[in-house]
Design a protein around this motif. Sequence first.
Motif, PDB file in Angstrom:
ATOM      1  N   ILE A   1       0.946  -1.267   0.178  1.00  0.00           N
ATOM      2  CA  ILE A   1      -0.048   0.232  -0.167  1.00  0.00           C
ATOM      3  C   ILE A   1       0.945   1.337   0.150  1.00  0.00           C
ATOM      4  CG2 ILE A   1      -1.779   1.187   1.296  1.00  0.00           C
ATOM      5  CD1 ILE A   1      -2.115  -1.782   2.590  1.00  0.00           C
ATOM      6  N   THR A   2       0.851   2.047  -1.050  1.00  0.00           N
ATOM      7  CA  THR A   2       1.851   3.034  -1.221  1.00  0.00           C
ATOM      8  C   THR A   2       1.235   4.405  -1.364  1.00  0.00           C
ATOM      9  OG1 THR A   2       1.716   2.685  -3.703  1.00  0.00           O
ATOM     10  CG2 THR A   2       3.360   1.601  -2.255  1.00  0.00           C
TER      11      THR A   2
ATOM     12  N   ASN B   1       3.160  10.297  -2.869  1.00  0.00           N
ATOM     13  CA  ASN B   1       4.396  11.247  -2.926  1.00  0.00           C
ATOM     14  C   ASN B   1       5.412  10.693  -3.831  1.00  0.00           C
ATOM     15  OD1 ASN B   1       5.120   9.970  -0.772  1.00  0.00           O
ATOM     16  ND2 ASN B   1       6.638  11.484  -0.151  1.00  0.00           N
TER      17      ASN B   1
ATOM     18  N   LYS C   1      -1.564  -1.764  -3.929  1.00  0.00           N
ATOM     19  CA  LYS C   1      -2.570  -0.577  -3.922  1.00  0.00           C
ATOM     20  C   LYS C   1      -1.940   0.657  -3.726  1.00  0.00           C
ATOM     21  CE  LYS C   1      -4.742   1.601  -1.474  1.00  0.00           C
ATOM     22  NZ  LYS C   1      -5.038   3.205  -1.914  1.00  0.00           N
TER      23      LYS C   1
ATOM     24  N   GLY D   1      -7.829   1.748  -4.958  1.00  0.00           N
ATOM     25  CA  GLY D   1      -9.146   1.803  -3.809  1.00  0.00           C
ATOM     26  C   GLY D   1      -8.743   2.629  -2.443  1.00  0.00           C
TER      27      GLY D   1
ATOM     28  N   LYS E   1      -9.792   2.748   2.107  1.00  0.00           N
ATOM     29  CA  LYS E   1      -9.860   1.871   3.219  1.00  0.00           C
ATOM     30  C   LYS E   1     -10.388   0.376   3.056  1.00  0.00           C
ATOM     31  CE  LYS E   1     -10.738   2.385   8.213  1.00  0.00           C
ATOM     32  NZ  LYS E   1     -11.110   0.923   8.435  1.00  0.00           N
TER      33      LYS E   1
ATOM     34  N   VAL F   1      -7.894  -1.596   1.402  1.00  0.00           N
ATOM     35  CA  VAL F   1      -6.700  -1.937   2.243  1.00  0.00           C
ATOM     36  C   VAL F   1      -7.307  -2.807   3.425  1.00  0.00           C
ATOM     37  CG1 VAL F   1      -5.396  -0.781   3.922  1.00  0.00           C
ATOM     38  CG2 VAL F   1      -5.929   0.360   1.703  1.00  0.00           C
TER      39      VAL F   1
ATOM     40  N   VAL G   1       3.725   2.315   2.999  1.00  0.00           N
ATOM     41  CA  VAL G   1       4.331   3.612   3.398  1.00  0.00           C
ATOM     42  C   VAL G   1       3.438   4.634   3.176  1.00  0.00           C
ATOM     43  CG1 VAL G   1       6.067   5.262   2.067  1.00  0.00           C
ATOM     44  CG2 VAL G   1       6.432   2.671   2.263  1.00  0.00           C
TER      45      VAL G   1
ATOM     46  N   ILE H   1      -1.754   5.960   9.759  1.00  0.00           N
ATOM     47  CA  ILE H   1      -2.309   5.017   8.909  1.00  0.00           C
ATOM     48  C   ILE H   1      -1.289   3.886   9.192  1.00  0.00           C
ATOM     49  CG2 ILE H   1      -3.248   4.250   6.615  1.00  0.00           C
ATOM     50  CD1 ILE H   1      -4.881   6.493   7.906  1.00  0.00           C
TER      51      ILE H   1
ATOM     52  N   TYR I   1      -2.240   1.829  12.138  1.00  0.00           N
ATOM     53  CA  TYR I   1      -3.441   1.207  12.079  1.00  0.00           C
ATOM     54  C   TYR I   1      -3.080  -0.126  11.235  1.00  0.00           C
ATOM     55  CZ  TYR I   1      -7.572  -0.294   9.671  1.00  0.00           C
ATOM     56  OH  TYR I   1      -8.772  -0.950   9.390  1.00  0.00           O
ATOM     57  N   ILE I   2      -2.372   0.131  10.180  1.00  0.00           N
ATOM     58  CA  ILE I   2      -2.185  -1.047   9.303  1.00  0.00           C
ATOM     59  C   ILE I   2      -1.213  -2.421   9.833  1.00  0.00           C
ATOM     60  CG2 ILE I   2      -0.808  -1.833   7.075  1.00  0.00           C
ATOM     61  CD1 ILE I   2      -2.462   0.572   5.911  1.00  0.00           C
TER      62      ILE I   2
ATOM     63  N   PHE J   1       5.892   2.183   7.036  1.00  0.00           N
ATOM     64  CA  PHE J   1       6.789   3.364   7.138  1.00  0.00           C
ATOM     65  C   PHE J   1       6.079   4.576   7.077  1.00  0.00           C
ATOM     66  CE2 PHE J   1       9.156  -0.061   5.215  1.00  0.00           C
ATOM     67  CZ  PHE J   1      10.282  -0.185   6.190  1.00  0.00           C
TER      68      PHE J   1
ATOM     69  N   ASN K   1      12.732   9.843  10.982  1.00  0.00           N
ATOM     70  CA  ASN K   1      13.301   9.121   9.666  1.00  0.00           C
ATOM     71  C   ASN K   1      14.374   9.607   9.338  1.00  0.00           C
ATOM     72  OD1 ASN K   1      11.644   7.617   7.820  1.00  0.00           O
ATOM     73  ND2 ASN K   1      11.544   9.322   6.408  1.00  0.00           N
TER      74      ASN K   1
ATOM     75  N   PHE L   1      16.808   1.331   3.625  1.00  0.00           N
ATOM     76  CA  PHE L   1      16.023   2.528   3.771  1.00  0.00           C
ATOM     77  C   PHE L   1      15.130   2.453   5.148  1.00  0.00           C
ATOM     78  CE2 PHE L   1      12.466   5.493   3.781  1.00  0.00           C
ATOM     79  CZ  PHE L   1      13.133   6.895   3.034  1.00  0.00           C
TER      80      PHE L   1
ATOM     81  N   SER M   1       8.343   6.737  12.775  1.00  0.00           N
ATOM     82  CA  SER M   1       8.519   6.650  11.386  1.00  0.00           C
ATOM     83  C   SER M   1       8.403   5.303  10.983  1.00  0.00           C
ATOM     84  CB  SER M   1       9.597   7.320  11.046  1.00  0.00           C
ATOM     85  OG  SER M   1       9.643   8.869  11.601  1.00  0.00           O
TER      86      SER M   1
HETATM   87  P1  NAD Z   1      -1.737   8.220   3.523  1.00  0.00           P
HETATM   88  O1  NAD Z   1      -1.303   7.550   4.701  1.00  0.00           O
HETATM   89  O2  NAD Z   1      -2.814   9.277   3.343  1.00  0.00           O
HETATM   90  O3  NAD Z   1      -1.799   7.242   2.607  1.00  0.00           O
HETATM   91  C1  NAD Z   1      -0.869   6.113   2.015  1.00  0.00           C
HETATM   92  C2  NAD Z   1      -1.689   4.969   1.650  1.00  0.00           C
HETATM   93  O4  NAD Z   1      -2.850   4.542   2.618  1.00  0.00           O
HETATM   94  C3  NAD Z   1      -2.640   5.316   0.422  1.00  0.00           C
HETATM   95  O5  NAD Z   1      -2.740   4.062  -0.305  1.00  0.00           O
HETATM   96  C4  NAD Z   1      -4.060   5.334   0.932  1.00  0.00           C
HETATM   97  O6  NAD Z   1      -5.052   4.990   0.040  1.00  0.00           O
HETATM   98  C5  NAD Z   1      -4.155   4.499   1.986  1.00  0.00           C
HETATM   99  N1  NAD Z   1      -4.836   4.808   3.119  1.00  0.00           N
HETATM  100  C6  NAD Z   1      -5.463   6.263   3.497  1.00  0.00           C
HETATM  101  N2  NAD Z   1      -6.396   6.108   4.519  1.00  0.00           N
HETATM  102  C7  NAD Z   1      -6.515   4.837   4.936  1.00  0.00           C
HETATM  103  C8  NAD Z   1      -7.239   4.306   6.001  1.00  0.00           C
HETATM  104  N3  NAD Z   1      -7.891   5.167   6.687  1.00  0.00           N
HETATM  105  N4  NAD Z   1      -7.064   3.015   6.028  1.00  0.00           N
HETATM  106  C9  NAD Z   1      -6.546   2.276   5.090  1.00  0.00           C
HETATM  107  N5  NAD Z   1      -5.916   2.914   4.122  1.00  0.00           N
HETATM  108  C10 NAD Z   1      -5.598   4.140   3.962  1.00  0.00           C
HETATM  109  O7  NAD Z   1      -0.355   8.939   3.108  1.00  0.00           O
HETATM  110  P2  NAD Z   1      -0.126   9.911   1.792  1.00  0.00           P
HETATM  111  O8  NAD Z   1      -0.689  11.143   2.090  1.00  0.00           O
HETATM  112  O9  NAD Z   1      -0.396   9.311   0.506  1.00  0.00           O
HETATM  113  O10 NAD Z   1       1.474  10.061   1.903  1.00  0.00           O
HETATM  114  C11 NAD Z   1       2.187  11.088   2.502  1.00  0.00           C
HETATM  115  C12 NAD Z   1       2.787  10.590   3.885  1.00  0.00           C
HETATM  116  O11 NAD Z   1       3.799   9.479   3.582  1.00  0.00           O
HETATM  117  C13 NAD Z   1       3.608  11.406   4.916  1.00  0.00           C
HETATM  118  O12 NAD Z   1       3.410  11.478   5.993  1.00  0.00           O
HETATM  119  C14 NAD Z   1       4.930  11.001   4.337  1.00  0.00           C
HETATM  120  O13 NAD Z   1       5.909  11.533   5.355  1.00  0.00           O
HETATM  121  C15 NAD Z   1       4.893   9.430   4.192  1.00  0.00           C
HETATM  122  N6  NAD Z   1       6.079   8.873   3.609  1.00  0.00           N
HETATM  123  C16 NAD Z   1       6.657   8.019   4.222  1.00  0.00           C
HETATM  124  C17 NAD Z   1       7.836   7.587   3.572  1.00  0.00           C
HETATM  125  C18 NAD Z   1       8.683   6.566   4.420  1.00  0.00           C
HETATM  126  O14 NAD Z   1       9.542   5.761   3.666  1.00  0.00           O
HETATM  127  N7  NAD Z   1       9.059   6.779   5.703  1.00  0.00           N
HETATM  128  C19 NAD Z   1       8.053   7.726   2.279  1.00  0.00           C
HETATM  129  C20 NAD Z   1       7.089   8.419   1.648  1.00  0.00           C
HETATM  130  C21 NAD Z   1       5.988   8.773   2.149  1.00  0.00           C
END
Ligand code: NAD
Length: 499
Positions: A146-147, A150, A173, A204, A206, A209, A224, A229, A232-233, A247, A412, A451, A457
């Motif tokens: 699940i990605t 960014n 996903k 998709g 939640k 997921v 990531v 989230i 939670y995951i 992550f 991080n 990484f 984090s």
């Molecule tokens: P996000 O947590 O909103 O979403 C990430 C993924 O989770 C998406 O695929 C999204 O569809 C899914 N998701 C969102 N809400 C959910 C829920 N309630 N239940 C289940 N799945 C859900 O993150 P984002 O806004 O897409 O990305 C930015 C965040 O990611 C920032 O906090 C950034 O620091 C972090 N990030 C971390 C790393 C790392 O390696 N540590 C790398 C890149 C981004």
Amino acid sequence: MQDLTHYLDGAHFDGTSGRFSDVYNPATGEVQAKCPLASTDEVSKAVEIAARAQPAWAATNPQRRARVMMKFVTLLNRDMDKLAETLSREHGKTIPDAKGDVQRGLEVVEYCIGAPELLKGDYTDSAGPGIDMYSMKQPLGVSAGITPFNFPAMIPMWMFAPAIACGNAFILKPSERDPSVPIMLAELMEEAGLPKGILQVVNGDKEAVDALLEHPVVQSIGFVGSTPIAEYIYGKGCSHGKRVQCFGGAKNHMIVMPDADMDQAADALIGAGYGAAGERCMAVSVAVPVGDETADRLIEKLVPRIEKLKVGPYTAGDDVDYGPVVTAAAKENILGLIQSGVDQGAELVVDGRDFSLQGYEDGFFVGPHLFDKVTPDMDIYQKEIFGPVLSTVRAGSYEEAVQLAMDHEMGNGTAIFTRDGDAARDFANRINVGMVGVNVPIPVPLAYHTFGGWKKSVFGDLNQHGPDAFKFYTRTKTVTSRWPSGIKDGGEFNFKAMD
Ligand code: NAD
């Protein structure tokens, strides 16, 4: 308006849930596509396809699997411009940044070409009389990832390349905010020779997921994204007996010592603080100059550089420093946090709130901001802003600066800028953060290292890419075997002894 699809069993699949999310062009604010949101049944269908396809892929020798990766690298380079343009159109980042996104994923694919070597097991000859013992690394079966929005090319590749090189089937996903590039990657993997069903993309939210987290056939989950989230995951995935690595978010501090090369430090902060509109988990969002004099010199260097930043759409050319943020909601959140910084007493040295771009008034652009005299109790210090906003927290001493970074719940990345080897070495050894730069602002490890952050984090123990990925996507089986010996002392084989 484009209708996007899922990618199942080697074909585009429209989706049947009747639920969609909007995909914007962040530069114009227009909805450019509808992304289908998978139902639980659609996720189950993908899992069934993956489970059917995976055994034959696991039985394909690692060298052949590596050849698919080799061809995939060639195809990524062939289609680099198309991938970057699609990525920029949905994400908003500049074309050079989008190419970097693809490139840093490609480097992990290159690492995975080493699968035959990386998957070699261990062997102990004659562990006992007639007994040999060997360990092998076997794939898990069906893995899912699940990605976040960014890095819509890099992070999917960080997950699916090692998973697939290890012999797993993978269900991706991706973020529903920029879902097109992940599907292009799946098509390219098949063009490179990957059998259908080994890499599928299920779009998709939640519901999808949760379906992956609960499905008994899915053996591992990689995530990531943001910390809430991730937490939670990790909890839910573990409670369903899966191997999980998550992550999360970041708040990366860069300490600037009085002896630092101040031009170098200021240049580094411009790239690391404002590049990609600050939407990087390795962005520097907190500058920590040590001593008021250092702080004053740093701010003096930063202000003219920030004022020169060119903010614009990716179509405006390669000299654009950064583009819009991903959605109107992201922009709102950033502006809300900036207001909280002002309300809570931080000094807004560069105020980009009235930034607007002619012809792109509805785009999600945020001008660059610089805060000085931020204190640890403020929301702009505690929360991840994920926008073009740099906060300066002045530290009275090196010890105070280190303690500040140590006390933040995120871990991080971090960096120190100094000419003092002693301070740099002490910092690198002592800091409780996973990735550390010495005069390097964004210390993202290369593909053959791993990484991962520390503290909030990360949830889980193994890092992304490098050798850890080959551990995460395999499990070890150890075989102890005994064969009754038929060799007599003189070396002549006695078949009767085998009866
Ligand atoms: P996000 O947590 O909103 O979403 C990430 C993924 O989770 C998406 O695929 C999204 O569809 C899914 N998701 C969102 N809400 C959910 C829920 N309630 N239940 C289940 N799945 C859900 O993150 P984002 O806004 O897409 O990305 C930015 C965040 O990611 C920032 O906090 C950034 O620091 C972090 N990030 C971390 C790393 C790392 O390696 N540590 C790398 C890149 C981004």
